[in-house]
Design an enzyme around this catalytic site. Sequence first.
Site, PDB file in Angstrom:
ATOM      1  N   ASP A 163      38.112  35.040  30.339  1.00  0.00           N
ATOM      2  CA  ASP A 163      39.538  35.534  30.555  1.00  0.00           C
ATOM      3  C   ASP A 163      40.388  34.665  29.597  1.00  0.00           C
ATOM      4  O   ASP A 163      40.470  33.611  29.477  1.00  0.00           O
ATOM      5  CB  ASP A 163      39.868  35.345  31.987  1.00  0.00           C
TER       6      ASP A 163
ATOM      7  N   HIS B  85      53.886  36.841  29.727  1.00  0.00           N
ATOM      8  CA  HIS B  85      53.296  36.261  30.920  1.00  0.00           C
ATOM      9  C   HIS B  85      53.203  34.933  31.072  1.00  0.00           C
ATOM     10  O   HIS B  85      53.629  34.109  31.873  1.00  0.00           O
ATOM     11  CB  HIS B  85      51.886  37.063  31.296  1.00  0.00           C
TER      12      HIS B  85
ATOM     13  N   GLU C  54      46.445  40.814  38.643  1.00  0.00           N
ATOM     14  CA  GLU C  54      47.014  40.611  37.017  1.00  0.00           C
ATOM     15  C   GLU C  54      46.445  41.826  36.292  1.00  0.00           C
ATOM     16  O   GLU C  54      45.369  42.007  36.498  1.00  0.00           O
ATOM     17  CB  GLU C  54      46.231  39.237  36.613  1.00  0.00           C
TER      18      GLU C  54
ATOM     19  N   GLU D  37      45.389  43.608  33.293  1.00  0.00           N
ATOM     20  CA  GLU D  37      44.764  43.237  31.934  1.00  0.00           C
ATOM     21  C   GLU D  37      44.008  44.223  31.682  1.00  0.00           C
ATOM     22  O   GLU D  37      43.780  45.337  32.404  1.00  0.00           O
ATOM     23  CB  GLU D  37      43.783  42.100  32.134  1.00  0.00           C
TER      24      GLU D  37
ATOM     25  N   ASP E 281      42.647  40.934  37.516  1.00  0.00           N
ATOM     26  CA  ASP E 281      42.017  39.649  37.700  1.00  0.00           C
ATOM     27  C   ASP E 281      42.823  39.061  38.653  1.00  0.00           C
ATOM     28  O   ASP E 281      43.901  38.362  39.135  1.00  0.00           O
ATOM     29  CB  ASP E 281      42.482  38.648  36.447  1.00  0.00           C
TER      30      ASP E 281
ATOM     31  N   ARG F 134      47.452  32.306  44.060  1.00  0.00           N
ATOM     32  CA  ARG F 134      48.268  31.537  43.245  1.00  0.00           C
ATOM     33  C   ARG F 134      48.687  30.210  44.072  1.00  0.00           C
ATOM     34  O   ARG F 134      48.728  29.197  43.486  1.00  0.00           O
ATOM     35  CB  ARG F 134      49.635  32.026  43.383  1.00  0.00           C
TER      36      ARG F 134
ATOM     37  N   GLN G  87      45.363  28.211  43.107  1.00  0.00           N
ATOM     38  CA  GLN G  87      45.620  27.896  41.783  1.00  0.00           C
ATOM     39  C   GLN G  87      46.392  26.855  41.290  1.00  0.00           C
ATOM     40  O   GLN G  87      46.103  25.954  40.508  1.00  0.00           O
ATOM     41  CB  GLN G  87      46.047  29.141  41.162  1.00  0.00           C
TER      42      GLN G  87
ATOM     43  N   LYS H 113      40.178  32.143  41.202  1.00  0.00           N
ATOM     44  CA  LYS H 113      40.137  33.507  40.467  1.00  0.00           C
ATOM     45  C   LYS H 113      38.740  34.085  40.427  1.00  0.00           C
ATOM     46  O   LYS H 113      38.660  35.374  40.061  1.00  0.00           O
ATOM     47  CB  LYS H 113      40.143  33.096  38.828  1.00  0.00           C
TER      48      LYS H 113
ATOM     49  N   THR I  55      36.967  40.347  40.670  1.00  0.00           N
ATOM     50  CA  THR I  55      37.634  41.000  39.493  1.00  0.00           C
ATOM     51  C   THR I  55      37.365  42.362  39.624  1.00  0.00           C
ATOM     52  O   THR I  55      36.147  42.854  39.903  1.00  0.00           O
ATOM     53  CB  THR I  55      37.017  40.486  38.231  1.00  0.00           C
TER      54      THR I  55
ATOM     55  N   GLU J 255      55.411  37.035  38.756  1.00  0.00           N
ATOM     56  CA  GLU J 255      56.315  37.100  37.954  1.00  0.00           C
ATOM     57  C   GLU J 255      57.460  38.106  38.543  1.00  0.00           C
ATOM     58  O   GLU J 255      58.665  37.796  38.501  1.00  0.00           O
ATOM     59  CB  GLU J 255      56.055  37.833  36.513  1.00  0.00           C
TER      60      GLU J 255
HETATM   61 CA    CA Z   1      44.048  36.399  34.157  1.00  0.00          CA
END
Ligand code: CA
Length: 422
Positions: A124, A131, A196, A198, A230, A234, A237, A250, A254, A371
């Site tokens: 990844d 971002h 996320e 992506e 993804d 948080r 993380q 993570k 996915t 975000e």
């Molecule tokens: Ca990612």
Amino acid sequence: MSSINETHDLSLQSWVESANDRNVDFPIQNLPFGRYRPAGSDEGFKVGVAIGDMILDLQGTGLADSPSMNALMALDVEKRLQLRRAISRGLALNSSQQKTWSKLLTPQCEAEMAVPCRIGDYTDFYTGIHHATSVGKLFRPDQPLMPNYKWVPIGYHGRASSIHVSGHAFRRPQGQTKAPDATEPAFGPSRRLDYELELGYFVGQGNQLGQPVPIANAEDHLFGVTLLNDWSARDIQAWEYQPLGPFLSKNFATTISPWIVTMEALAPFRAPLVRPNGDPRPLPYLDSEANRNAGVLDITLEVLIQTQRMATAGIAPERLTIGNAAAAAYWTAAQLIAHHTVNGCNLLSGDLLGSGTLSGPAPNEAGSLLELTEGGKKSIELTNGEQRTFLEDGDTLILRGWCERPGAARIGLGEARGTVLA
Ligand code: CA
């Protein structure tokens, strides 16, 4: 880099009538590959081509001699172009193949899809500069963008075993978290579960160990693109990510879309790589004229949510954001291939590279809740009155993507859908 040919012709129509609607994701100009079997059966998965609302059995046509997607992905560029031309001709209006190929169609609504290939390795990246800057501000207000960001395509090795195809549900992860004011970590379910937005880039032909792929040839090693979510915890993380990067925050799930839209299909939707004035020019191994002129993919990306309450009430999914990959990515897919292999690392057919979260420059183009809610400080109000800062149990998240340009047929990536369970 793929060029435009007769398979992209806007006037091309198919004898599969549903493919001729201008708003479908899979007109004859697209022809993405996926793996499918009749829903409810225990047959092996076959390689299929999406056309309108149907799937064509590729092996049945005689154009593929094995049921392995990875074998197909390993074909060289010339063979891939030949295959695309042959599928396009066979599905075109007035084709002599119609009589035999019409027996090879399965409606998509009667099919079960699999992850499109055997994914050996998953990396990844972090190419979304907006971002990276916004998230950096939340984690490190004094230094949002690390000094290496504009020189090195940042990435980490992800986990392939927990990549699922659209339509799956997974349990909310649990793990260690530590509140900023706490003296010790706590253990429990993540309370800051996020998505996320992506793109997933699939490797076609691999490279030998010890033989870097020069940027000039990098796109020859790219097979195509899927949508990729993804999922990210948080709170886990924030506590675990230093010094070696994300791990359990993570690797629990996915989600990818089932159809790989090929680089050939994306040929009409390329854009120049634009860097702000004053930004460093990439080192020579990451730079080429072709990559500067057309290395970027012009794909519109949309995120929708459907909460449990919305689903129960029959309310359609609601849009959270819409943006474009071209405005979000600091590094192109070709640069990721060149960088990944520059030390001699070998990529294999079917390896998956995540783009990183593709947030646009505007706040409402953000590709994650982290975000959109400014780190959970500002909640989002949905039309039915529900509030969200992070994902709740029963929430379904849907990614969609498509390409549109004057003079070209609109093509879509389909969708990547996943649901959070308690
Ligand atoms: Ca990612």
